[in-house]
Motif scaffolding. Structure first.
Motif, mmCIF file in Angstrom:
data_model
loop_
_atom_site.group_PDB
_atom_site.id
_atom_site.type_symbol
_atom_site.label_atom_id
_atom_site.label_comp_id
_atom_site.label_asym_id
_atom_site.label_seq_id
_atom_site.Cartn_x
_atom_site.Cartn_y
_atom_site.Cartn_z
ATOM 1 N N ALA A 52 0.730 -0.992 -0.025
ATOM 2 C CA ALA A 52 0.106 -0.146 0.042
ATOM 3 C C ALA A 52 0.739 1.451 0.067
ATOM 4 O O ALA A 52 0.236 2.494 -0.454
ATOM 5 C CB ALA A 52 -0.962 -0.058 1.206
ATOM 6 N N GLY A 53 2.247 1.355 0.434
ATOM 7 C CA GLY A 53 2.822 2.505 0.611
ATOM 8 C C GLY A 53 2.337 3.494 1.441
ATOM 9 O O GLY A 53 3.042 4.601 1.888
ATOM 10 N N THR A 61 3.865 0.392 4.577
ATOM 11 C CA THR A 61 5.300 0.396 4.738
ATOM 12 C C THR A 61 5.483 0.455 6.319
ATOM 13 O O THR A 61 4.699 1.048 6.815
ATOM 14 C CB THR A 61 5.423 1.878 4.075
ATOM 15 O OG1 THR A 61 5.393 1.711 2.668
ATOM 16 C CG2 THR A 61 6.876 2.190 4.400
ATOM 17 N N LEU A 62 6.758 -0.240 6.754
ATOM 18 C CA LEU A 62 6.837 -0.175 7.870
ATOM 19 C C LEU A 62 7.581 1.231 8.443
ATOM 20 O O LEU A 62 7.886 1.908 7.750
ATOM 21 C CB LEU A 62 7.750 -1.416 8.210
ATOM 22 C CG LEU A 62 7.048 -2.772 7.863
ATOM 23 C CD1 LEU A 62 7.927 -3.735 8.219
ATOM 24 C CD2 LEU A 62 5.816 -2.893 8.568
ATOM 25 N N ALA A 63 7.821 1.402 9.829
ATOM 26 C CA ALA A 63 8.340 2.409 10.249
ATOM 27 C C ALA A 63 9.622 2.673 9.826
ATOM 28 O O ALA A 63 9.977 3.876 9.740
ATOM 29 C CB ALA A 63 8.116 2.437 12.025
ATOM 30 N N ASP A 64 10.497 1.667 9.711
ATOM 31 C CA ASP A 64 11.784 1.708 9.227
ATOM 32 C C ASP A 64 11.677 1.878 7.824
ATOM 33 O O ASP A 64 13.069 2.000 7.045
ATOM 34 C CB ASP A 64 12.666 0.550 9.672
ATOM 35 C CG ASP A 64 12.139 -0.559 9.066
ATOM 36 O OD1 ASP A 64 11.215 -1.011 8.299
ATOM 37 O OD2 ASP A 64 12.761 -1.775 9.460
#
Length: 136
Positions: A52-53, A61-64
Motif C-alpha cells: 500500500a505504501g 510501509t513499516l516505520a523503518d
C-alpha cells in the motif's frame, strides 16, 4: 470456519484470487477493495494484500521504511492425494513451479508459485502420521 490465517503480499489481488480459486480450491470470502481480499479453504483463511505504501493494513510501509513484498520461502502446504497428477494438471494450465517433485522422508512435495511469486507447497504424505487430517 477458518482456524489459521496466512497473509500473502501480492502484486495483483484479482490475479491472485483467480489463481487460488481456479487452481487450488479456495473460495472468495470478501473482496472489499482492489488491494485486499480474503479467501478460505477448509481451516485456512488466506488474506491477500497489495503493497500500500501508506498505513492501509497489511501492505503498509513499516516505520523503518521497509515495504512488504511478494516472494520469499515461507509457505503453507496443501495436501494432495496424487502429487504427480496435480503437478501435471497445473503445469498444463501454465502454473509456474519452483521445483519438480522432491522426494521427502514424510512425504513428497512440489513448490508452485502464485502469480506474484509466493510459494505454495503441494504435499503428498507417505506416512499416515504426516497427513494434515486423519483419514476415516
Amino acid at each position: 470456519m477458518a482456524t489459521v490465517q496466512v497473509r500473502y503480499i501480492v502484486d495483483d489481488v484479482d490475479a491472485a484470487i483467480a489463481f487460488y480459486c481456479q487452481h487450488l480450491g479456495f473460495s472468495e470470502v470478501m473482496h472489499p477493495s482492489p488491494m485486499f481480499a480474503m479467501l478460505s479453504r477448509g481451516d485456512l483463511r488466506l488474506v491477500l494484500s497489495q503493497p500500500a505504501g501508506q498505513n492501509l493494513g497489511g501492505g503498509s510501509t513499516l516505520a523503518d521504511g521497509r515495504m512488504p513484498e511478494p516472494g520469499g520461502w515461507n509457505r503453507f502446504a496443501i495436501e494432495v492425494t496424487d502429487l504427480a497428477e496435480t503437478v501435471e494438471r497445473l503445469r498444463s494450465a501454465g502454473v509456474r513451479f519452483r521445483s519438480d517433485i522432491i522426494q521427502g522422508v514424510g512425504g513428497n512435495q512440489a513448490l508452485v508459485e502464485d502469480p506474484s511469486g509466493n510459494p505454495i507447497e503441494l504435499f503428498q504424505p507417505l506416512r499416515a502420521e504426516a497427513r494434515l487430517a486423519p483419514t476415516n
